[in-house]
Design a protein around this motif. Structure first.
Motif, PDB file in Angstrom:
ATOM      1  N   ARG A 251      32.176  30.310 -22.137  1.00  0.00           N
ATOM      2  CA  ARG A 251      32.340  31.542 -21.361  1.00  0.00           C
ATOM      3  C   ARG A 251      33.735  31.630 -20.773  1.00  0.00           C
ATOM      4  NH1 ARG A 251      29.605  31.069 -16.178  1.00  0.00           N
ATOM      5  NH2 ARG A 251      31.495  31.543 -14.988  1.00  0.00           N
ATOM      6  N   VAL A 252      34.317  32.825 -20.868  1.00  0.00           N
ATOM      7  CA  VAL A 252      35.592  33.133 -20.235  1.00  0.00           C
ATOM      8  C   VAL A 252      35.363  34.277 -19.251  1.00  0.00           C
ATOM      9  CG1 VAL A 252      37.878  34.161 -20.630  1.00  0.00           C
ATOM     10  CG2 VAL A 252      37.078  32.297 -22.097  1.00  0.00           C
ATOM     11  N   ASP A 253      36.036  34.229 -18.105  1.00  0.00           N
ATOM     12  CA  ASP A 253      35.925  35.283 -17.088  1.00  0.00           C
ATOM     13  C   ASP A 253      37.254  35.997 -16.912  1.00  0.00           C
ATOM     14  OD1 ASP A 253      33.199  34.845 -15.180  1.00  0.00           O
ATOM     15  OD2 ASP A 253      33.785  33.129 -16.395  1.00  0.00           O
ATOM     16  N   PHE A 254      37.197  37.319 -16.790  1.00  0.00           N
ATOM     17  CA  PHE A 254      38.367  38.135 -16.482  1.00  0.00           C
ATOM     18  C   PHE A 254      38.204  38.704 -15.076  1.00  0.00           C
ATOM     19  CE2 PHE A 254      39.110  38.005 -20.949  1.00  0.00           C
ATOM     20  CZ  PHE A 254      40.396  38.481 -21.215  1.00  0.00           C
ATOM     21  N   VAL A 255      39.097  38.367 -14.168  1.00  0.00           N
ATOM     22  CA  VAL A 255      39.142  39.031 -12.860  1.00  0.00           C
ATOM     23  C   VAL A 255      40.046  40.235 -13.045  1.00  0.00           C
ATOM     24  CG1 VAL A 255      39.703  38.818 -10.418  1.00  0.00           C
ATOM     25  CG2 VAL A 255      38.780  36.848 -11.672  1.00  0.00           C
ATOM     26  N   LEU A 395      37.369  29.239 -18.697  1.00  0.00           N
ATOM     27  CA  LEU A 395      38.695  29.784 -18.411  1.00  0.00           C
ATOM     28  C   LEU A 395      38.519  31.038 -17.568  1.00  0.00           C
ATOM     29  CD1 LEU A 395      41.790  29.663 -18.904  1.00  0.00           C
ATOM     30  CD2 LEU A 395      41.425  31.227 -20.839  1.00  0.00           C
ATOM     31  N   VAL A 396      39.219  31.096 -16.444  1.00  0.00           N
ATOM     32  CA  VAL A 396      39.205  32.291 -15.597  1.00  0.00           C
ATOM     33  C   VAL A 396      40.587  32.925 -15.672  1.00  0.00           C
ATOM     34  CG1 VAL A 396      38.772  33.247 -13.313  1.00  0.00           C
ATOM     35  CG2 VAL A 396      37.517  31.217 -14.068  1.00  0.00           C
ATOM     36  N   ILE A 397      40.631  34.162 -16.158  1.00  0.00           N
ATOM     37  CA  ILE A 397      41.889  34.880 -16.333  1.00  0.00           C
ATOM     38  C   ILE A 397      42.037  35.874 -15.193  1.00  0.00           C
ATOM     39  CG2 ILE A 397      43.234  36.370 -17.856  1.00  0.00           C
ATOM     40  CD1 ILE A 397      41.577  35.257 -20.192  1.00  0.00           C
ATOM     41  N   LEU A 430      44.140  30.932 -15.601  1.00  0.00           N
ATOM     42  CA  LEU A 430      45.278  31.586 -16.238  1.00  0.00           C
ATOM     43  C   LEU A 430      45.600  32.862 -15.480  1.00  0.00           C
ATOM     44  CD1 LEU A 430      47.320  32.159 -18.557  1.00  0.00           C
ATOM     45  CD2 LEU A 430      45.397  33.178 -19.833  1.00  0.00           C
ATOM     46  N   SER A 431      46.844  33.001 -15.060  1.00  0.00           N
ATOM     47  CA  SER A 431      47.296  34.217 -14.397  1.00  0.00           C
ATOM     48  C   SER A 431      48.265  34.948 -15.316  1.00  0.00           C
ATOM     49  CB  SER A 431      47.990  33.878 -13.074  1.00  0.00           C
ATOM     50  OG  SER A 431      48.612  35.033 -12.522  1.00  0.00           O
ATOM     51  N   LEU A 432      47.950  36.211 -15.607  1.00  0.00           N
ATOM     52  CA  LEU A 432      48.834  37.079 -16.379  1.00  0.00           C
ATOM     53  C   LEU A 432      49.351  38.153 -15.432  1.00  0.00           C
ATOM     54  CD1 LEU A 432      46.688  37.517 -19.620  1.00  0.00           C
ATOM     55  CD2 LEU A 432      48.548  35.900 -19.216  1.00  0.00           C
ATOM     56  N   ARG A 433      50.616  38.061 -15.077  1.00  0.00           N
ATOM     57  CA  ARG A 433      51.131  38.915 -14.001  1.00  0.00           C
ATOM     58  C   ARG A 433      52.525  39.423 -14.311  1.00  0.00           C
ATOM     59  NH1 ARG A 433      54.003  37.209  -8.683  1.00  0.00           N
ATOM     60  NH2 ARG A 433      53.993  39.161  -7.519  1.00  0.00           N
ATOM     61  N   SER A 468      50.978  31.960 -16.276  1.00  0.00           N
ATOM     62  CA  SER A 468      50.852  30.695 -15.521  1.00  0.00           C
ATOM     63  C   SER A 468      49.462  30.117 -15.694  1.00  0.00           C
ATOM     64  CB  SER A 468      51.110  30.969 -14.029  1.00  0.00           C
ATOM     65  OG  SER A 468      52.347  31.637 -13.833  1.00  0.00           O
ATOM     66  N   TYR A 469      49.415  28.845 -16.043  1.00  0.00           N
ATOM     67  CA  TYR A 469      48.141  28.176 -16.309  1.00  0.00           C
ATOM     68  C   TYR A 469      48.043  26.862 -15.551  1.00  0.00           C
ATOM     69  CZ  TYR A 469      44.588  25.465 -18.850  1.00  0.00           C
ATOM     70  OH  TYR A 469      43.504  24.708 -19.173  1.00  0.00           O
ATOM     71  N   VAL A 470      46.860  26.613 -14.975  1.00  0.00           N
ATOM     72  CA  VAL A 470      46.557  25.335 -14.324  1.00  0.00           C
ATOM     73  C   VAL A 470      45.203  24.868 -14.831  1.00  0.00           C
ATOM     74  CG1 VAL A 470      46.042  24.182 -12.143  1.00  0.00           C
ATOM     75  CG2 VAL A 470      47.917  25.814 -12.253  1.00  0.00           C
ATOM     76  N   PRO A 471      45.112  23.655 -15.376  1.00  0.00           N
ATOM     77  CA  PRO A 471      43.832  23.174 -15.909  1.00  0.00           C
ATOM     78  C   PRO A 471      42.880  22.766 -14.802  1.00  0.00           C
ATOM     79  CG  PRO A 471      45.484  21.462 -16.080  1.00  0.00           C
ATOM     80  CD  PRO A 471      46.203  22.680 -15.563  1.00  0.00           C
TER      81      PRO A 471
END
Length: 474
Positions: A251-255, A395-397, A430-433, A468-471
């Motif tokens: 499962r992946v989550d998109f905020v 993964l939370v994006i 994961l932050s896409l900004r 930006s990614y942090v495990p």
């Protein structure tokens, strides 16, 4: 609670983003809301003339006038640097959360429009607007920014058709792609950049841009993606891809951030993950529960985009003003892609974090935290249910949300994980900004110095971006 070692940005610094927001951006936003309400009230007057004796119309008109008066008064209070007024009880989430913090700010002498911390004041403004509407009978479900969001989606037709055609063309290659990680990686990079630059369309920050400017921000295609690489100041794509390859049917989550074109690109990226990779089998989308920062996705926005994309008359013809015919190749391609997404919603492959059909202003512990005035590093202590749920994600994006790092004057070279505070390592993040506020971290100091030396407004222009990614810490 986590306390950063650096202070917040000074809201009375006249060269800063916060001060310019109070002086220019917020008044423009409020004026646009008042203008739309005036037009709707005018329509009500016309309706009352043709439908005499309709008490509900008269009541709605009077309520509309009252909301206009409140917003007009708010503009005056803002420009005059008056005290921030307590939010009146409206039966919706977090009134006391805001008012409790407001009392604390009053004790520090920071409860005025030009002295309140920017992040609190920005959140407070939208919660206050919601309270004006939430306490009415006839305007309770009204989103004052809905028409703007729809207009921006309509203006994105060229990019949407092009991306939909690309997604449709991948269908013939599906079997070969799933078995070829190298080809998937190439596509992954394309999808990440499409999703990243979709974040450039933020209606709360585009008060000065023309439709042509917005269309330029939404340019898609390999050449455009290649040209933009130099504008990605932190790029963790390789780490994200390596993490995804370690997954199987997860499962992946998109905020979610902005509605319209950005939401479309989020759905495209999610579609790629579940349709063309063996790594992800479910995507959960997290909306806001009331109109937020002008363009953020609400449950009604999420439902509406499917209807808009499938409508043969919603988008203008790229060559003229007539609607694109429903039988053109581009319309057919878009319909096939969106029909697949709807099927994913029905089967649970795509899911909203709150029930579909959730109304504006509803309370839900899976979403209330997103519209609190707190940075996200407080999630574990302030929203345990949400934190526990996201802790189970592979993964939370996060789409462009400043609240990940707070309104803190971090040095640009501060590691992203440090700025996340206690949230770092809680789950793969994961932050896409695209950069549209002063805060920026995880950037090489020399790169930042070079941009500053050129006099570029790189922190706030939306021209530069961060992947930006942090495990997760095991």
């Amino acid at each position: 609670m986590f306390a950063p070692e650096y202070p917040p940005y000074d809201p009375i610094d006249k060269s800063g983003f916060s001060y310019q927001t109070v002086v220019k951006r917020w008044p423009i936003i409020l004026t646009s809301v008042v203008d739309r309400l005036h037009r709707l009230n005018h329509d009500l007057i016309v309706d009352m003339k043709t439908q005499p004796g309709t008490a509900a119309l008269s009541e709605k008109l009077e309520e509309g006038k009252e909301v206009i008066a409140k917003i007009s008064g708010l503009k005056y209070q803002m420009g005059s640097n008056k005290d921030l007024a307590p939010i009146e009880e409206d039966g919706e989430a977090d009134v006391e959360v805001y008012n409790s913090e407001l009392r604390s700010l009053a004790e520090e002498g920071k409860n005025k429009w030009f002295t309140a911390p920017w992040l609190y004041a920005e959140c407070y403004l939208y919660r206050l607007l919601r309270s004006y509407l939430g306490r009415t009978t006839h305007w309770k479900s009204y989103d004052p920014f809905f028409s703007q969001k729809q207009e921006t989606l309509q203006g994105s037709s060229v990019a949407i058709y092009k991306i939909a055609t690309t997604m449709h063309e991948l269908e013939d290659q599906k079997d070969a792609l799933v078995g070829d990680p190298d080809k998937l990686q190439i596509l992954f990079k394309e999808m990440v950049q499409i999703c990243l630059w979709g974040n450039a369309t933020d209606l709360s920050l585009l008060t000065h841009l023309t439709p042509d400017d917005i269309a330029h921000l939404q340019t898609v295609g390999k050449e455009a993606q290649e040209a933009r690489k130099e504008f990605i100041l932190r790029d963790d794509q390789a780490d994200v891809w390596a993490h995804l390859q370690s997954l199987k049917d997860q499962r992946v989550d998109f905020v979610l951030d902005n509605a319209g074109f950005e939401l479309f690109t989020d759905l495209v990226f999610a579609d790629f993950l579940v349709t063309y990779t063996p790594y992800v089998s479910k995507v959960v989308f997290h909306p806001k529960l009331f109109p937020w920062f002008v363009s953020d996705v609400t449950p009604p926005d999420f439902a509406d985009i499917f209807d808009c994309l499938l409508s043969p008359s919603f988008f203008p013809n790229t060559a003229g003003n007539d609607s694109v015919s429903s039988d053109t190749a581009e319309r057919i391609n878009l319909k096939k892609v969106v029909t697949r997404w709807k099927a994913y919603l029905e089967s649970g492959v795509f899911e909203l974090s709150v029930p579909q059909g959730t109304q504006l202003g509803a309370k839900n512990p899976m979403a209330d935290f997103w519209t609190d005035p707190w940075p996200y590093w407080d999630m574990r202590t302030r929203s345990g249910k949400l934190f526990e749920y996201l802790s189970g994600s592979s993964l939370v994006i996060f789409k462009g949300d400043l609240k990940l790092t707070g309104d803190v004057k971090w040095p640009v070279s501060t590691p992203f994980a440090t700025a996340l505070g206690p949230l770092a390592g809680s789950f793969p993040l994961l932050s896409l900004r695209t950069n549209k506020a002063d805060v920026a971290v995880g950037i090489n100091q020399a790169v930042a110095d070079k941009l500053d030396g050129r006099g570029e407004d790189w922190r706030v222009s939306g021209k530069y971006a961060l992947i930006s990614y942090v495990p997760k810490l095991e």
